[in-house]
Design a protein around this motif. Structure first.
Motif, PDB file in Angstrom:
ATOM      1  N   GLU A 235     -19.504  -6.827   3.301  1.00 23.58           N
ATOM      2  CA  GLU A 235     -20.573  -5.845   3.512  1.00 23.58           C
ATOM      3  C   GLU A 235     -21.061  -5.874   4.952  1.00 23.58           C
ATOM      4  O   GLU A 235     -21.323  -4.823   5.558  1.00 23.58           O
ATOM      5  N   MET A 236     -21.173  -7.056   5.530  1.00 24.87           N
ATOM      6  CA  MET A 236     -21.627  -7.186   6.913  1.00 24.87           C
ATOM      7  C   MET A 236     -20.645  -6.550   7.884  1.00 24.87           C
ATOM      8  O   MET A 236     -21.036  -6.005   8.920  1.00 24.87           O
ATOM      9  N   THR A 239     -21.060  -2.427   7.904  1.00 18.34           N
ATOM     10  CA  THR A 239     -22.394  -1.850   8.055  1.00 18.34           C
ATOM     11  C   THR A 239     -22.395  -0.562   8.869  1.00 18.34           C
ATOM     12  O   THR A 239     -23.325   0.248   8.750  1.00 18.34           O
ATOM     13  N   ASP A 240     -21.364  -0.331   9.704  1.00 21.86           N
ATOM     14  CA  ASP A 240     -21.310   0.879  10.532  1.00 21.86           C
ATOM     15  C   ASP A 240     -20.821   2.103   9.772  1.00 21.86           C
ATOM     16  O   ASP A 240     -20.769   3.197  10.335  1.00 21.86           O
TER      17      ASP A 240
END
Length: 310
Positions: A235-236, A239-240
């Motif tokens: 998920e990190m 993030t874009d």
């Protein structure tokens, strides 16, 4: 005719027990619910004295007896469901039936506990008799049964109605609005598991402990890729990309693949393009999901190239 009615009733009950039910017993929520249960149970016992009370046998004030009979059971329930949450993935498939069964197990443990602490509370030579053993279990189930019969169905119907109404407002979108490079290098815990992922080919990702299972679009049925990377780490890295959203603690979803949104007691249930599995949206994540879906549906379309490179 009676046989048909009985079969219909049995099928309805089975269907009810198989329905999705909110899994409340996460680390952040458990203590709130059990504090509420403690306050309700303590107030009920202290004010109404539902069972026979022989104050001549009491070794302490009735206030502290009520406290022990509600605090320890609440603590047992908190520990039980916290361990269930920690050691299992029950949140993925939690149903009304699961809720009933595990509450019954907890009630049995609490009934035994109430019997074991009788010597602390009561000055009675028969504390360790079979009669009091079964009485404590019976009394525990009587109180617990009221909670089960009243709270679970009421809460189930309330959540179902609320989430159904909210789901009707969701606008599914085929929008692929993304002015960034749609290919992302996924860095895994193991170098050999790193790969280039094209976001338009991604349907969803399911958590599997320290691994993630990617569902990738193909001509026939989705391709599954198992990579050593946790959902949180993935998920990190994504993030874009606004079209990629965490809908549940076990799922990341490409919102551009959502073709239908339905409500159930646990939140939403998503039908994704090309995927037979229904993907959940947790109650706590519904506002974020609604906002993101609205944003995507209002975004202009942009053309992208579909590809998946291992």
């Amino acid at each position: 005719m009676e046989r048909v009615s009985e079969n219909s009733l049995i099928k309805s009950l089975i269907g009810f027990f198989q329905q999705t039910y909110p899994f409340y017993y996460t680390k952040s929520n458990s203590w709130k619910y059990f504090l509420l249960i403690f306050l309700i149970a303590f107030s009920f016992n202290f004010i109404f004295e539902p069972f026979n009370v022989n104050r001549g046998e009491h070794k302490m004030s009735y206030f502290w007896i009520c406290f022990l009979h509600t605090f320890i059971p609440s603590l047992i329930a908190l520990i039980y469901f916290s361990l269930l949450d920690y050691f299992s993935k029950s949140y993925r498939t939690w149903t009304v039936g699961n809720e009933f069964i595990h509450i019954l197990i907890v009630l049995l443990v609490i009934g035994i506990e109430n019997f074991l602490i009788r010597d602390i509370i009561y000055n009675n030579p028969n504390n360790w008799s079979y009669a009091y053993f079964f009485e404590e279990i019976r009394n525990t189930f009587l109180v617990g049964f009221l909670i089960i019969v009243l709270i679970i169905p009421i809460n189930y119907n309330f959540q179902l109605r609320k989430n159904n109404e909210a789901a009707l407002q969701v606008k599914e979108s085929g929008s692929k609005a993304n002015d960034k490079n749609s290919t992302q290098l996924i860095q895994a815990q193991v170098k050999a598991d790193e790969f280039k992922l094209v976001l338009d080919d991604l349907i969803a990702v399911r958590s599997d402990g320290n691994y993630s299972e990617f569902f990738i679009q193909s001509e026939k049925e989705p391709v599954k890729l198992l990579k050593r990377i946790s959902l949180k780490e993935l998920e990190m890295q994504l993030t874009d990309f606004p079209e990629i959203l965490k809908t549940h603690r076990g799922w990341l979803v490409n919102l551009n693949t959502v073709v239908q949104t339905q409500g159930n007691a646990g939140g939403y249930q998503l039908t994704l393009s090309g995927l037979s599995i229904k993907v959940p949206v947790s109650r706590s994540l519904i506002p974020n999901f609604n906002e993101r879906m609205t944003s995507l549906s209002n975004s202009p379309l942009s053309s992208v190239t579909n590809a998946c490179q291992p």
